[in-house]
Design a protein around this motif. Structure first.
Motif, PDB file in Angstrom:
ATOM      1  N   VAL A 263       0.840  -1.205   0.000  1.00 14.41           N
ATOM      2  CA  VAL A 263       0.000   0.000   0.000  1.00 14.41           C
ATOM      3  C   VAL A 263       0.876   1.258   0.000  1.00 14.41           C
ATOM      4  O   VAL A 263       0.593   2.215  -0.745  1.00 14.41           O
ATOM      5  CB  VAL A 263      -0.988  -0.009   1.187  1.00 14.41           C
ATOM      6  CG1 VAL A 263      -1.682   1.336   1.344  1.00 14.41           C
ATOM      7  CG2 VAL A 263      -2.015  -1.129   1.014  1.00 14.41           C
ATOM      8  N   LEU A 264       1.932   1.264   0.799  1.00 18.75           N
ATOM      9  CA  LEU A 264       2.838   2.419   0.815  1.00 18.75           C
ATOM     10  C   LEU A 264       3.484   2.628  -0.557  1.00 18.75           C
ATOM     11  O   LEU A 264       3.583   3.768  -1.031  1.00 18.75           O
ATOM     12  CB  LEU A 264       3.923   2.239   1.876  1.00 18.75           C
ATOM     13  CG  LEU A 264       3.479   2.427   3.321  1.00 18.75           C
ATOM     14  CD1 LEU A 264       4.592   2.019   4.282  1.00 18.75           C
ATOM     15  CD2 LEU A 264       3.062   3.878   3.572  1.00 18.75           C
ATOM     16  N   LEU A 265       3.924   1.551  -1.169  1.00 21.47           N
ATOM     17  CA  LEU A 265       4.508   1.657  -2.504  1.00 21.47           C
ATOM     18  C   LEU A 265       3.478   2.186  -3.507  1.00 21.47           C
ATOM     19  O   LEU A 265       3.783   3.062  -4.322  1.00 21.47           O
ATOM     20  CB  LEU A 265       5.062   0.302  -2.945  1.00 21.47           C
ATOM     21  CG  LEU A 265       6.327  -0.143  -2.206  1.00 21.47           C
ATOM     22  CD1 LEU A 265       6.546  -1.641  -2.368  1.00 21.47           C
ATOM     23  CD2 LEU A 265       7.530   0.648  -2.696  1.00 21.47           C
ATOM     24  N   TYR A 266       2.263   1.674  -3.428  1.00 14.52           N
ATOM     25  CA  TYR A 266       1.180   2.132  -4.308  1.00 14.52           C
ATOM     26  C   TYR A 266       0.934   3.636  -4.119  1.00 14.52           C
ATOM     27  O   TYR A 266       0.835   4.388  -5.083  1.00 14.52           O
ATOM     28  CB  TYR A 266      -0.095   1.335  -4.011  1.00 14.52           C
ATOM     29  CG  TYR A 266      -1.314   1.917  -4.666  1.00 14.52           C
ATOM     30  CD1 TYR A 266      -1.625   1.619  -5.988  1.00 14.52           C
ATOM     31  CD2 TYR A 266      -2.153   2.776  -3.964  1.00 14.52           C
ATOM     32  CE1 TYR A 266      -2.747   2.168  -6.599  1.00 14.52           C
ATOM     33  CE2 TYR A 266      -3.272   3.322  -4.562  1.00 14.52           C
ATOM     34  CZ  TYR A 266      -3.564   3.020  -5.874  1.00 14.52           C
ATOM     35  OH  TYR A 266      -4.666   3.571  -6.481  1.00 14.52           O
TER      36      TYR A 266
ATOM     37  N   ILE B  10       3.090  -1.447 -14.639  1.00 13.67           N
ATOM     38  CA  ILE B  10       1.796  -1.931 -14.183  1.00 13.67           C
ATOM     39  C   ILE B  10       0.890  -0.723 -13.986  1.00 13.67           C
ATOM     40  O   ILE B  10       1.261   0.234 -13.294  1.00 13.67           O
ATOM     41  CB  ILE B  10       1.943  -2.720 -12.859  1.00 13.67           C
ATOM     42  CG1 ILE B  10       2.877  -3.929 -13.043  1.00 13.67           C
ATOM     43  CG2 ILE B  10       0.586  -3.121 -12.305  1.00 13.67           C
ATOM     44  CD1 ILE B  10       2.396  -4.990 -13.990  1.00 13.67           C
ATOM     45  N   PRO B  11      -0.298  -0.733 -14.599  1.00 14.81           N
ATOM     46  CA  PRO B  11      -1.210   0.405 -14.435  1.00 14.81           C
ATOM     47  C   PRO B  11      -1.697   0.557 -12.987  1.00 14.81           C
ATOM     48  O   PRO B  11      -1.843  -0.432 -12.264  1.00 14.81           O
ATOM     49  CB  PRO B  11      -2.380   0.069 -15.363  1.00 14.81           C
ATOM     50  CG  PRO B  11      -1.855  -0.948 -16.312  1.00 14.81           C
ATOM     51  CD  PRO B  11      -0.806  -1.711 -15.559  1.00 14.81           C
TER      52      PRO B  11
ATOM     53  N   ASN C  20       2.837   5.860  -3.263  1.00 13.85           N
ATOM     54  CA  ASN C  20       3.948   6.670  -3.760  1.00 13.85           C
ATOM     55  C   ASN C  20       4.202   6.461  -5.252  1.00 13.85           C
ATOM     56  O   ASN C  20       5.222   6.911  -5.767  1.00 13.85           O
ATOM     57  CB  ASN C  20       5.203   6.390  -2.929  1.00 13.85           C
ATOM     58  CG  ASN C  20       5.110   7.050  -1.568  1.00 13.85           C
ATOM     59  OD1 ASN C  20       5.266   8.257  -1.457  1.00 13.85           O
ATOM     60  ND2 ASN C  20       4.816   6.281  -0.546  1.00 13.85           N
ATOM     61  N   GLY C  21       3.274   5.768  -5.918  1.00 15.75           N
ATOM     62  CA  GLY C  21       3.354   5.622  -7.366  1.00 15.75           C
ATOM     63  C   GLY C  21       4.230   4.489  -7.864  1.00 15.75           C
ATOM     64  O   GLY C  21       4.484   4.392  -9.063  1.00 15.75           O
ATOM     65  N   TYR C  22       4.690   3.627  -6.978  1.00 15.53           N
ATOM     66  CA  TYR C  22       5.525   2.491  -7.369  1.00 15.53           C
ATOM     67  C   TYR C  22       4.644   1.260  -7.559  1.00 15.53           C
ATOM     68  O   TYR C  22       4.630   0.340  -6.753  1.00 15.53           O
ATOM     69  CB  TYR C  22       6.608   2.229  -6.312  1.00 15.53           C
ATOM     70  CG  TYR C  22       7.543   3.394  -6.120  1.00 15.53           C
ATOM     71  CD1 TYR C  22       8.533   3.678  -7.060  1.00 15.53           C
ATOM     72  CD2 TYR C  22       7.428   4.219  -5.013  1.00 15.53           C
ATOM     73  CE1 TYR C  22       9.392   4.759  -6.890  1.00 15.53           C
ATOM     74  CE2 TYR C  22       8.285   5.297  -4.830  1.00 15.53           C
ATOM     75  CZ  TYR C  22       9.260   5.553  -5.767  1.00 15.53           C
ATOM     76  OH  TYR C  22      10.103   6.615  -5.599  1.00 15.53           O
TER      77      TYR C  22
ATOM     78  N   ASN D 155       4.629  -1.247  -9.842  1.00 15.17           N
ATOM     79  CA  ASN D 155       5.282  -2.540 -10.062  1.00 15.17           C
ATOM     80  C   ASN D 155       5.714  -3.144  -8.724  1.00 15.17           C
ATOM     81  O   ASN D 155       5.482  -4.333  -8.457  1.00 15.17           O
ATOM     82  CB  ASN D 155       6.493  -2.405 -10.987  1.00 15.17           C
ATOM     83  CG  ASN D 155       6.111  -2.195 -12.425  1.00 15.17           C
ATOM     84  OD1 ASN D 155       5.082  -1.602 -12.739  1.00 15.17           O
ATOM     85  ND2 ASN D 155       6.944  -2.674 -13.325  1.00 15.17           N
ATOM     86  N   ASP D 156       6.360  -2.340  -7.904  1.00 18.41           N
ATOM     87  CA  ASP D 156       6.823  -2.829  -6.607  1.00 18.41           C
ATOM     88  C   ASP D 156       5.648  -3.132  -5.680  1.00 18.41           C
ATOM     89  O   ASP D 156       5.711  -4.073  -4.877  1.00 18.41           O
ATOM     90  CB  ASP D 156       7.770  -1.819  -5.967  1.00 18.41           C
ATOM     91  CG  ASP D 156       9.053  -1.656  -6.774  1.00 18.41           C
ATOM     92  OD1 ASP D 156       9.603  -2.676  -7.224  1.00 18.41           O
ATOM     93  OD2 ASP D 156       9.487  -0.506  -6.962  1.00 18.41           O
ATOM     94  N   ALA D 157       4.582  -2.366  -5.799  1.00 18.47           N
ATOM     95  CA  ALA D 157       3.385  -2.644  -5.007  1.00 18.47           C
ATOM     96  C   ALA D 157       2.816  -4.012  -5.358  1.00 18.47           C
ATOM     97  O   ALA D 157       2.454  -4.792  -4.472  1.00 18.47           O
ATOM     98  CB  ALA D 157       2.330  -1.556  -5.234  1.00 18.47           C
ATOM     99  N   ILE D 158       2.756  -4.319  -6.654  1.00 17.35           N
ATOM    100  CA  ILE D 158       2.250  -5.625  -7.088  1.00 17.35           C
ATOM    101  C   ILE D 158       3.090  -6.745  -6.494  1.00 17.35           C
ATOM    102  O   ILE D 158       2.564  -7.758  -6.024  1.00 17.35           O
ATOM    103  CB  ILE D 158       2.222  -5.721  -8.635  1.00 17.35           C
ATOM    104  CG1 ILE D 158       1.039  -4.943  -9.192  1.00 17.35           C
ATOM    105  CG2 ILE D 158       2.178  -7.173  -9.115  1.00 17.35           C
ATOM    106  CD1 ILE D 158      -0.334  -5.545  -8.892  1.00 17.35           C
ATOM    107  N   SER D 159       4.382  -6.579  -6.478  1.00 20.93           N
ATOM    108  CA  SER D 159       5.276  -7.600  -5.924  1.00 20.93           C
ATOM    109  C   SER D 159       4.980  -7.837  -4.441  1.00 20.93           C
ATOM    110  O   SER D 159       4.824  -8.973  -3.996  1.00 20.93           O
ATOM    111  CB  SER D 159       6.734  -7.191  -6.121  1.00 20.93           C
ATOM    112  OG  SER D 159       7.586  -8.231  -5.749  1.00 20.93           O
TER     113      SER D 159
END
Length: 125
Positions: free
Chosen positions: A16-19, A97-98, A21-23, A25-29
């Motif tokens: 969620v934090l990665l999401y 990743i969108p 902040n616009g990351y 791809n890393d959020a999906i991981s």
């Protein structure tokens, strides 16, 4: 000592934090590994070695159904089936990743975490 459900919570929060902040791809991981930890919490460790991603996902869906943890829609089942491939693309391919895809997986993992936690608390009473 941390358990797989706690590990899933940590991965989810990081996702969620990665999401946020616009990351994406890393959020999906992180979201994938949150789901994977939930799955291991539900089905347990394999009799030997490590779970193969696809086998773990299939077994987790079967256990979710059998235990009636939640009623997965056809769309959610497809999201789960596709999760490992999307995570691999996010980690290893030159793709973006969108935001909507990451948001969809946040909702799926959050729902599953909530339902597993709810089922756990009902089993303790």
């Amino acid at each position: 000592m941390i358990n797989y459900l706690q590990k899933a919570e940590e991965h989810f929060k990081a996702g969620v934090l990665l999401y946020m902040n616009g990351y994406y791809n890393d959020a999906i991981s992180r979201l994938y590994y949150s789901f994977r930890s939930i799955a291991i919490h539900i089905v347990g460790k394999p009799s030997k070695g490590k779970w193969k991603h696809s086998a773990l996902m299939r077994k987790a869906v079967m256990e979710i159904d059998r235990r009636k943890i939640l009623n997965l829609s056809r769309k959610e089942r497809k999201l789960i089936k596709d999760f490992a491939g999307i995570r691999e693309d996010a980690d290893y391919e030159l793709v973006n990743i969108p935001q909507e895809v990451a948001e969809t997986y946040i909702k799926l993992v959050k729902r599953l975490l909530e339902e597993v936690n709810h089922a756990e608390s009902n089993n303790k009473t």
